[in-house]
Scaffold this motif. Structure first.
Motif, PDB file in Angstrom:
ATOM      1  N   ALA A  67       0.861  -1.189   0.000  1.00  0.00           N
ATOM      2  CA  ALA A  67       0.000   0.000   0.000  1.00  0.00           C
ATOM      3  C   ALA A  67       0.891   1.231   0.000  1.00  0.00           C
ATOM      4  O   ALA A  67       1.634   1.470   0.951  1.00  0.00           O
ATOM      5  CB  ALA A  67      -0.898  -0.007   1.242  1.00  0.00           C
ATOM      6  N   LEU A  68       0.817   2.005  -1.086  1.00  0.00           N
ATOM      7  CA  LEU A  68       1.618   3.221  -1.208  1.00  0.00           C
ATOM      8  C   LEU A  68       0.849   4.271  -1.984  1.00  0.00           C
ATOM      9  O   LEU A  68      -0.261   4.030  -2.442  1.00  0.00           O
ATOM     10  CB  LEU A  68       2.976   2.920  -1.837  1.00  0.00           C
ATOM     11  CG  LEU A  68       3.037   2.044  -3.102  1.00  0.00           C
ATOM     12  CD1 LEU A  68       2.608   2.816  -4.333  1.00  0.00           C
ATOM     13  CD2 LEU A  68       4.444   1.507  -3.307  1.00  0.00           C
ATOM     14  N   CYS A  69       1.468   5.454  -2.139  1.00  0.00           N
ATOM     15  CA  CYS A  69       0.695   6.560  -2.721  1.00  0.00           C
ATOM     16  C   CYS A  69       0.597   6.493  -4.238  1.00  0.00           C
ATOM     17  O   CYS A  69      -0.486   6.611  -4.798  1.00  0.00           O
ATOM     18  CB  CYS A  69       1.271   7.911  -2.274  1.00  0.00           C
ATOM     19  SG  CYS A  69       2.888   8.295  -2.948  1.00  0.00           S
ATOM     20  N   SER A  70       1.738   6.287  -4.935  1.00  0.00           N
ATOM     21  CA  SER A  70       1.691   6.381  -6.387  1.00  0.00           C
ATOM     22  C   SER A  70       2.893   5.698  -7.019  1.00  0.00           C
ATOM     23  O   SER A  70       4.043   6.024  -6.688  1.00  0.00           O
ATOM     24  CB  SER A  70       1.656   7.852  -6.820  1.00  0.00           C
ATOM     25  OG  SER A  70       1.681   7.977  -8.212  1.00  0.00           O
ATOM     26  N   ILE A  71       2.653   4.784  -7.944  1.00  0.00           N
ATOM     27  CA  ILE A  71       3.735   4.070  -8.617  1.00  0.00           C
ATOM     28  C   ILE A  71       4.560   4.987  -9.524  1.00  0.00           C
ATOM     29  O   ILE A  71       5.783   4.840  -9.584  1.00  0.00           O
ATOM     30  CB  ILE A  71       3.176   2.875  -9.420  1.00  0.00           C
ATOM     31  CG1 ILE A  71       2.547   1.861  -8.472  1.00  0.00           C
ATOM     32  CG2 ILE A  71       4.277   2.197 -10.226  1.00  0.00           C
ATOM     33  CD1 ILE A  71       1.795   0.749  -9.156  1.00  0.00           C
ATOM     34  N   PRO A  72       3.963   5.957 -10.258  1.00  0.00           N
ATOM     35  CA  PRO A  72       4.789   6.823 -11.106  1.00  0.00           C
ATOM     36  C   PRO A  72       5.843   7.635 -10.357  1.00  0.00           C
ATOM     37  O   PRO A  72       6.788   8.138 -10.954  1.00  0.00           O
ATOM     38  CB  PRO A  72       3.756   7.748 -11.769  1.00  0.00           C
ATOM     39  CG  PRO A  72       2.495   6.964 -11.766  1.00  0.00           C
ATOM     40  CD  PRO A  72       2.529   6.185 -10.488  1.00  0.00           C
ATOM     41  N   ASN A  73       5.684   7.802  -9.050  1.00  0.00           N
ATOM     42  CA  ASN A  73       6.696   8.456  -8.236  1.00  0.00           C
ATOM     43  C   ASN A  73       7.995   7.650  -8.328  1.00  0.00           C
ATOM     44  O   ASN A  73       8.010   6.456  -8.050  1.00  0.00           O
ATOM     45  CB  ASN A  73       6.188   8.507  -6.787  1.00  0.00           C
ATOM     46  CG  ASN A  73       7.141   9.196  -5.841  1.00  0.00           C
ATOM     47  OD1 ASN A  73       8.295   8.830  -5.748  1.00  0.00           O
ATOM     48  ND2 ASN A  73       6.640  10.181  -5.130  1.00  0.00           N
ATOM     49  N   SER A  74       9.103   8.301  -8.730  1.00  0.00           N
ATOM     50  CA  SER A  74      10.344   7.567  -8.985  1.00  0.00           C
ATOM     51  C   SER A  74      10.875   6.877  -7.740  1.00  0.00           C
ATOM     52  O   SER A  74      11.443   5.781  -7.817  1.00  0.00           O
ATOM     53  CB  SER A  74      11.409   8.504  -9.575  1.00  0.00           C
ATOM     54  OG  SER A  74      11.613   9.627  -8.748  1.00  0.00           O
ATOM     55  N   PHE A  75      10.680   7.481  -6.567  1.00  0.00           N
ATOM     56  CA  PHE A  75      11.119   6.858  -5.315  1.00  0.00           C
ATOM     57  C   PHE A  75      10.388   5.544  -5.096  1.00  0.00           C
ATOM     58  O   PHE A  75      11.009   4.502  -4.822  1.00  0.00           O
ATOM     59  CB  PHE A  75      10.878   7.810  -4.143  1.00  0.00           C
ATOM     60  CG  PHE A  75      11.030   7.166  -2.794  1.00  0.00           C
ATOM     61  CD1 PHE A  75      12.283   6.899  -2.278  1.00  0.00           C
ATOM     62  CD2 PHE A  75       9.911   6.819  -2.042  1.00  0.00           C
ATOM     63  CE1 PHE A  75      12.430   6.288  -1.043  1.00  0.00           C
ATOM     64  CE2 PHE A  75      10.046   6.218  -0.801  1.00  0.00           C
ATOM     65  CZ  PHE A  75      11.309   5.957  -0.306  1.00  0.00           C
ATOM     66  N   PHE A  76       9.069   5.559  -5.216  1.00  0.00           N
ATOM     67  CA  PHE A  76       8.300   4.342  -4.961  1.00  0.00           C
ATOM     68  C   PHE A  76       8.509   3.298  -6.050  1.00  0.00           C
ATOM     69  O   PHE A  76       8.406   2.097  -5.789  1.00  0.00           O
ATOM     70  CB  PHE A  76       6.820   4.671  -4.788  1.00  0.00           C
ATOM     71  CG  PHE A  76       6.507   5.296  -3.460  1.00  0.00           C
ATOM     72  CD1 PHE A  76       6.702   4.588  -2.288  1.00  0.00           C
ATOM     73  CD2 PHE A  76       6.045   6.596  -3.370  1.00  0.00           C
ATOM     74  CE1 PHE A  76       6.431   5.153  -1.055  1.00  0.00           C
ATOM     75  CE2 PHE A  76       5.773   7.179  -2.145  1.00  0.00           C
ATOM     76  CZ  PHE A  76       5.963   6.451  -0.974  1.00  0.00           C
ATOM     77  N   ALA A  77       8.809   3.730  -7.264  1.00  0.00           N
ATOM     78  CA  ALA A  77       9.119   2.768  -8.321  1.00  0.00           C
ATOM     79  C   ALA A  77      10.362   1.956  -7.953  1.00  0.00           C
ATOM     80  O   ALA A  77      10.413   0.743  -8.163  1.00  0.00           O
ATOM     81  CB  ALA A  77       9.332   3.492  -9.648  1.00  0.00           C
ATOM     82  N   GLU A  78      11.364   2.629  -7.376  1.00  0.00           N
ATOM     83  CA  GLU A  78      12.569   1.928  -6.929  1.00  0.00           C
ATOM     84  C   GLU A  78      12.267   1.018  -5.746  1.00  0.00           C
ATOM     85  O   GLU A  78      12.817  -0.081  -5.632  1.00  0.00           O
ATOM     86  CB  GLU A  78      13.656   2.933  -6.556  1.00  0.00           C
ATOM     87  CG  GLU A  78      14.276   3.662  -7.731  1.00  0.00           C
ATOM     88  CD  GLU A  78      15.410   4.578  -7.286  1.00  0.00           C
ATOM     89  OE1 GLU A  78      16.279   4.116  -6.525  1.00  0.00           O
ATOM     90  OE2 GLU A  78      15.422   5.751  -7.682  1.00  0.00           O
TER      91      GLU A  78
END
Length: 341
Positions: A67-78
């Motif tokens: 559960a996270l905010c947004s996949i396009p965010n480069s931090f969360f993609a990593e």
């Protein structure tokens, strides 16, 4: 193509089912030659373990929810790449949900994940979340949880975070040492953990350099930069001040890139009229003009460690009572956007 089973391998090689099963698991009770014979046959005939059957036997789905905010965010993609690197090797499927900084959507996503009987959850809180009862309830029901990046102490479990205070202090010191005296901070919702920690580091560094901490130089974007107009309003408030800042420290990927774009749109020279530096795992910040000074977080490592801790909880034979808070170092990467006078 029809999948072969352990029974098929046993029949073809004239071995018992238990021998084949142990050989595939690398049991010390089975000779190396037999293990090699079984593995070679299994690979040649495209054998895949029946995870559904194993799940029914062990009462596990072998699925992890994220559960996270947004996949396009480069931090969360990593982060997701780090999670996948562990889950793949452990034969777990990863199901990722996005809350888009909405607490209501976060709750709905959790309901969907638990309905699918995931074995555990990896969680980075939305910027709207102030009530943690939905996580507390799952924790009390025995579902393994691990928080990363945006965390809460309301649920006693593992946490994996970056050194937010240290990273914020390092970039603020850097700006001060480059001659900037009016350093503003654009950040996310005031109640989330990363905001509090980064403000603490920013404030500490200002005090160390003999600069005042000004509340009016701190601007909050409640949706963490997801809405460009929110960032624009915060930036314009700073620019319209009687004594506007000469440098801005931003607290996330989206806020950093939003501010970079907005300053360029407003014809404000970086760093000539306004220095800019901030937390960002944006790919190739050196390709921007000017190249962007960033605080880089070990996002892949964060996801990897969080997934390892969660799988340890899932597979533990005993109740886990000792939990860790793992703090990973950040790295200041100095480039032209924070140039000297």
């Amino acid at each position: 193509m029809e999948q072969i089973t352990i029974k098929d391998i046993a029949k073809a090689l004239q071995l018992s089912v238990s021998t084949v099963s142990r050989a595939l698991k690398g049991s010390y009770k089975i000779s190396e030659s037999t293990q090699r014979l079984v593995r070679d046959y299994a690979e040649k005939h495209n054998y895949k373990p029946n995870l559904n059957a194993q799940g029914l036997k062990n009462k596990k789905s072998r699925c992890i929810g994220v559960a996270l905010c947004s996949i396009p965010n480069s931090f969360f993609a990593e982060v997701i790449s780090g999670i996948e690197s562990v889950a793949y090797n452990k034969d777990y499927l990863v199901i990722v949900t996005q809350n888009f900084e909405s607490c209501e959507r976060e709750v709905r996503n959790l309901e969907n994940l638990t309905w699918r009987s995931v074995d555990g959850l990896l969680i980075s809180l939305s910027t709207e979340t102030e009530d943690y009862s939905h996580f507390q309830q799952l924790h009390e029901q025995g579902l393994p949880l691990v928080f990363f990046d945006r965390v809460t102490d309301a649920v006693r479990t593992h946490q994996v975070v970056a050194d937010n205070a240290g990273g914020a202090a390092s970039v603020t010191r850097h700006l001060a040492d480059n001659g900037y005296r009016r350093i503003a901070h654009i950040t996310s919702s005031p109640h989330i953990s990363i905001t509090k920690e980064r403000i603490a580091g920013y404030r500490q560094a200002l005090e160390e350099r003999g600069l005042p901490f000004r509340e009016d130089y701190v601007k909050y974007c409640l949706h963490g930069g997801m809405l460009m107009e929110e960032t624009a309003a915060a930036l314009d408030e700073l620019l319209q001040m009687t004594e506007p800042p000469d440098a801005i420290f931003t607290a996330s990927d989206r806020l950093t890139m939003n501010c970079f774009t907005l300053l360029r749109q407003r014809g404000i020279s970086i760093p000539g009229q306004m220095a800019l530096a901030g937390f960002s795992n944006f790919n190739s910040p050196e390709l921007l003009n000017p190249s962007l000074t960033t605080v880089k977080q070990p996002a892949f490592e964060m996801g990897k460690i969080a997934a390892e801790l969660l799988i340890q909880l899932i597979e533990s034979k005993r109740e886990v009572k000792d939990f860790q808070r793992i703090v990973l170092p950040t790295e200041l990467e100095v480039r032209a956007s924070s140039g000297c006078f």
